[in-house]
Motif scaffolding. Structure first.
Motif, PDB file in Angstrom:
ATOM      1  N   ALA A  88       0.834  -1.206   0.000  1.00  0.00           N
ATOM      2  CA  ALA A  88       0.000   0.000   0.000  1.00  0.00           C
ATOM      3  C   ALA A  88       0.869   1.256   0.000  1.00  0.00           C
ATOM      4  CB  ALA A  88      -0.922  -0.006   1.214  1.00  0.00           C
ATOM      5  N   ALA A  89       1.954   1.236   0.772  1.00  0.00           N
ATOM      6  CA  ALA A  89       2.849   2.396   0.818  1.00  0.00           C
ATOM      7  C   ALA A  89       3.532   2.612  -0.523  1.00  0.00           C
ATOM      8  CB  ALA A  89       3.885   2.201   1.917  1.00  0.00           C
ATOM      9  N   ASN A  90       3.945   1.513  -1.172  1.00  0.00           N
ATOM     10  CA  ASN A  90       4.577   1.630  -2.491  1.00  0.00           C
ATOM     11  C   ASN A  90       3.606   2.166  -3.539  1.00  0.00           C
ATOM     12  OD1 ASN A  90       7.326   0.799  -2.209  1.00  0.00           O
ATOM     13  ND2 ASN A  90       6.636  -1.315  -1.895  1.00  0.00           N
ATOM     14  N   GLU A  91       2.349   1.723  -3.459  1.00  0.00           N
ATOM     15  CA  GLU A  91       1.332   2.214  -4.393  1.00  0.00           C
ATOM     16  C   GLU A  91       1.080   3.706  -4.186  1.00  0.00           C
ATOM     17  OE1 GLU A  91      -2.151  -0.118  -3.959  1.00  0.00           O
ATOM     18  OE2 GLU A  91      -1.245  -1.963  -4.765  1.00  0.00           O
ATOM     19  N   GLU A  92       1.017   4.117  -2.916  1.00  0.00           N
ATOM     20  CA  GLU A  92       0.804   5.530  -2.621  1.00  0.00           C
ATOM     21  C   GLU A  92       1.978   6.378  -3.113  1.00  0.00           C
ATOM     22  OE1 GLU A  92      -0.144   8.541   1.166  1.00  0.00           O
ATOM     23  OE2 GLU A  92       0.167   6.391   1.491  1.00  0.00           O
ATOM     24  N   LEU A  93       3.186   5.875  -2.931  1.00  0.00           N
ATOM     25  CA  LEU A  93       4.375   6.582  -3.407  1.00  0.00           C
ATOM     26  C   LEU A  93       4.360   6.714  -4.923  1.00  0.00           C
ATOM     27  CD1 LEU A  93       7.146   7.863  -2.893  1.00  0.00           C
ATOM     28  CD2 LEU A  93       8.139   5.566  -2.996  1.00  0.00           C
ATOM     29  N   GLU A  94       3.965   5.665  -5.603  1.00  0.00           N
ATOM     30  CA  GLU A  94       3.912   5.693  -7.067  1.00  0.00           C
ATOM     31  C   GLU A  94       2.882   6.716  -7.550  1.00  0.00           C
ATOM     32  OE1 GLU A  94       3.173   2.648 -10.858  1.00  0.00           O
ATOM     33  OE2 GLU A  94       3.161   1.889  -8.799  1.00  0.00           O
ATOM     34  N   GLU A  95       1.730   6.754  -6.892  1.00  0.00           N
ATOM     35  CA  GLU A  95       0.697   7.722  -7.266  1.00  0.00           C
ATOM     36  C   GLU A  95       1.194   9.156  -7.096  1.00  0.00           C
ATOM     37  OE1 GLU A  95      -2.670   6.845  -4.890  1.00  0.00           O
ATOM     38  OE2 GLU A  95      -3.187   4.992  -5.956  1.00  0.00           O
ATOM     39  N   LYS A  96       1.880   9.406  -5.982  1.00  0.00           N
ATOM     40  CA  LYS A  96       2.391  10.755  -5.731  1.00  0.00           C
ATOM     41  C   LYS A  96       3.503  11.115  -6.713  1.00  0.00           C
ATOM     42  CE  LYS A  96       1.032  11.032  -0.880  1.00  0.00           C
ATOM     43  NZ  LYS A  96      -0.044  11.991  -1.173  1.00  0.00           N
ATOM     44  N   GLU A  97       4.317  10.160  -7.091  1.00  0.00           N
ATOM     45  CA  GLU A  97       5.373  10.422  -8.085  1.00  0.00           C
ATOM     46  C   GLU A  97       4.766  10.765  -9.443  1.00  0.00           C
ATOM     47  OE1 GLU A  97       9.092   7.680  -6.439  1.00  0.00           O
ATOM     48  OE2 GLU A  97       7.609   6.818  -7.800  1.00  0.00           O
ATOM     49  N   LEU A  98       3.698  10.068  -9.820  1.00  0.00           N
ATOM     50  CA  LEU A  98       3.020  10.365 -11.087  1.00  0.00           C
ATOM     51  C   LEU A  98       2.395  11.763 -11.045  1.00  0.00           C
ATOM     52  CD1 LEU A  98       1.280   6.940 -11.846  1.00  0.00           C
ATOM     53  CD2 LEU A  98       3.206   7.970 -13.081  1.00  0.00           C
ATOM     54  N   ARG A  99       1.775  12.082  -9.917  1.00  0.00           N
ATOM     55  CA  ARG A  99       1.173  13.412  -9.767  1.00  0.00           C
ATOM     56  C   ARG A  99       2.249  14.491  -9.815  1.00  0.00           C
ATOM     57  NH1 ARG A  99      -2.622  16.864 -11.054  1.00  0.00           N
ATOM     58  NH2 ARG A  99      -3.053  18.396  -9.429  1.00  0.00           N
ATOM     59  N   TRP A 100       3.389  14.222  -9.189  1.00  0.00           N
ATOM     60  CA  TRP A 100       4.510  15.176  -9.198  1.00  0.00           C
ATOM     61  C   TRP A 100       4.963  15.444 -10.628  1.00  0.00           C
ATOM     62  CZ3 TRP A 100       9.392  15.647 -10.996  1.00  0.00           C
ATOM     63  CH2 TRP A 100      10.200  16.642 -10.441  1.00  0.00           C
ATOM     64  N   MET A 101       5.076  14.395 -11.446  1.00  0.00           N
ATOM     65  CA  MET A 101       5.519  14.568 -12.833  1.00  0.00           C
ATOM     66  C   MET A 101       4.508  15.364 -13.651  1.00  0.00           C
ATOM     67  SD  MET A 101       7.477  11.000 -13.854  1.00  0.00           S
ATOM     68  CE  MET A 101       6.224   9.883 -13.240  1.00  0.00           C
ATOM     69  N   GLU A 102       3.210  15.110 -13.404  1.00  0.00           N
ATOM     70  CA  GLU A 102       2.164  15.874 -14.096  1.00  0.00           C
ATOM     71  C   GLU A 102       2.263  17.358 -13.755  1.00  0.00           C
ATOM     72  OE1 GLU A 102      -1.498  14.163 -12.918  1.00  0.00           O
ATOM     73  OE2 GLU A 102      -1.255  12.320 -14.081  1.00  0.00           O
ATOM     74  N   LEU A 103       2.424  17.658 -12.479  1.00  0.00           N
ATOM     75  CA  LEU A 103       2.506  19.052 -12.035  1.00  0.00           C
ATOM     76  C   LEU A 103       3.780  19.719 -12.544  1.00  0.00           C
ATOM     77  CD1 LEU A 103       1.249  18.634  -8.361  1.00  0.00           C
ATOM     78  CD2 LEU A 103       0.080  19.852 -10.199  1.00  0.00           C
ATOM     79  N   ALA A 104       4.880  18.989 -12.547  1.00  0.00           N
ATOM     80  CA  ALA A 104       6.142  19.552 -13.035  1.00  0.00           C
ATOM     81  C   ALA A 104       6.025  19.944 -14.505  1.00  0.00           C
ATOM     82  CB  ALA A 104       7.277  18.550 -12.840  1.00  0.00           C
ATOM     83  N   GLU A 105       5.355  19.121 -15.288  1.00  0.00           N
ATOM     84  CA  GLU A 105       5.142  19.425 -16.702  1.00  0.00           C
ATOM     85  C   GLU A 105       4.224  20.640 -16.862  1.00  0.00           C
ATOM     86  OE1 GLU A 105       3.538  17.229 -20.799  1.00  0.00           O
ATOM     87  OE2 GLU A 105       3.734  16.102 -18.927  1.00  0.00           O
ATOM     88  N   LEU A 106       3.172  20.704 -16.031  1.00  0.00           N
ATOM     89  CA  LEU A 106       2.257  21.839 -16.072  1.00  0.00           C
ATOM     90  C   LEU A 106       2.967  23.135 -15.704  1.00  0.00           C
ATOM     91  CD1 LEU A 106      -0.595  23.049 -16.316  1.00  0.00           C
ATOM     92  CD2 LEU A 106      -0.983  22.391 -13.924  1.00  0.00           C
ATOM     93  N   VAL A 107       3.784  23.098 -14.654  1.00  0.00           N
ATOM     94  CA  VAL A 107       4.537  24.281 -14.226  1.00  0.00           C
ATOM     95  C   VAL A 107       5.471  24.765 -15.336  1.00  0.00           C
ATOM     96  CG1 VAL A 107       6.383  25.052 -12.688  1.00  0.00           C
ATOM     97  CG2 VAL A 107       4.413  23.857 -11.754  1.00  0.00           C
ATOM     98  N   GLU A 108       6.138  23.832 -15.981  1.00  0.00           N
ATOM     99  CA  GLU A 108       7.056  24.198 -17.076  1.00  0.00           C
ATOM    100  C   GLU A 108       6.304  24.878 -18.211  1.00  0.00           C
ATOM    101  OE1 GLU A 108      10.347  22.073 -20.057  1.00  0.00           O
ATOM    102  OE2 GLU A 108       9.252  20.893 -18.568  1.00  0.00           O
ATOM    103  N   THR A 109       5.122  24.349 -18.545  1.00  0.00           N
ATOM    104  CA  THR A 109       4.315  24.928 -19.629  1.00  0.00           C
ATOM    105  C   THR A 109       3.819  26.323 -19.263  1.00  0.00           C
ATOM    106  OG1 THR A 109       3.568  22.726 -20.313  1.00  0.00           O
ATOM    107  CG2 THR A 109       2.260  24.609 -21.052  1.00  0.00           C
ATOM    108  N   LEU A 110       3.304  26.485 -18.049  1.00  0.00           N
ATOM    109  CA  LEU A 110       2.778  27.783 -17.614  1.00  0.00           C
ATOM    110  C   LEU A 110       3.885  28.831 -17.532  1.00  0.00           C
ATOM    111  CD1 LEU A 110       0.289  26.662 -14.825  1.00  0.00           C
ATOM    112  CD2 LEU A 110      -0.286  27.638 -17.049  1.00  0.00           C
TER     113      LEU A 110
END
Length: 207
Positions: A176-198
């Protein structure tokens, strides 16, 4: 205030401060950087509400002066035809000014929306990094160590049913902890891409 301190203040106000700020300054460059709405005190108790920067307000004043100056200047007798023509020009200028202001408000609203989204995204990125580095990763390391220790002790005692139950629980918690970490890493990458675009879009608008 020296340039380095001023630059640091501008960066803080535009990227880390998320409240409402009232700025009183004679520095046009500074106010252009940190403000997007003006209350212009014109005297005699008159306060004008202007959605924009100080430079944009100055440009608007110059444009209005040029338009109205050209329409009212020049010679000619005071005939009825001249009065009618002058009125028509003023009405046209007024309509153009309203249209320009509406377009400007829309542009400012879009820009403000981008800046607001950028700030929120950066704030969420910081929160995600804290969650991953300070909570999830240490938790996963600890669970892995406990799982290894319990596995060794359970292997030595094959009849210890309680030990195998603990192993199953630890494994479930670790997954469960590994799954939660993976979800947060994916969200981090999405936000990083959004920040770069903005940031690229805002920088292009500033040019």
């Amino acid at each position: 205030m020296d340039l380095n301190t001023l630059s640091a203040l501008e960066t803080f106000l535009t990227t880390q401060f998320f409240g409402v700020l009232l700025v009183v300054s004679h520095d046009r460059f500074f106010t252009d950087k940190v403000t997007n709405h003006l209350f212009v005190f014109e005297g005699d108790g008159v306060v004008k509400d202007f959605p924009g920067t100080l430079t944009e307000y100055a440009e608007c004043l110059v444009a209005q002066e040029e338009k109205y100056g050209s329409s009212t200047g020049g010679g000619g007798g005071g005939t009825g035809a001249t009065t009618t023509t002058t009125t028509t020009i003023d009405d046209t200028n007024a309509d153009a000014a309203v249209s320009k202001k509406d377009a400007y408000k829309q542009s400012k609203a879009e820009r403000f929306g981008k800046q607001n989204t950028l700030k929120k995204s950066k704030r969420e990125i910081t929160k995600l990094e804290t969650e991953m580095e300070e909570r999830l990763k240490p938790k996963i390391v600890q669970l892995e160590q406990e799982l290894e220790e319990k596995s060794s002790s359970s292997s030595a005692d094959n009849d210890n049913n309680a030990g195998w139950t603990v192993l199953a629980e630890l494994t479930e918690t670790l997954n469960a902890a590994n799954e939660e970490l993976e979800e947060k890493e994916l969200r981090w990458m999405e936000l990083a891409e959004l920040v770069e675009t903005l940031e690229a879009e805002i920088a292009e608008e500033d040019e």
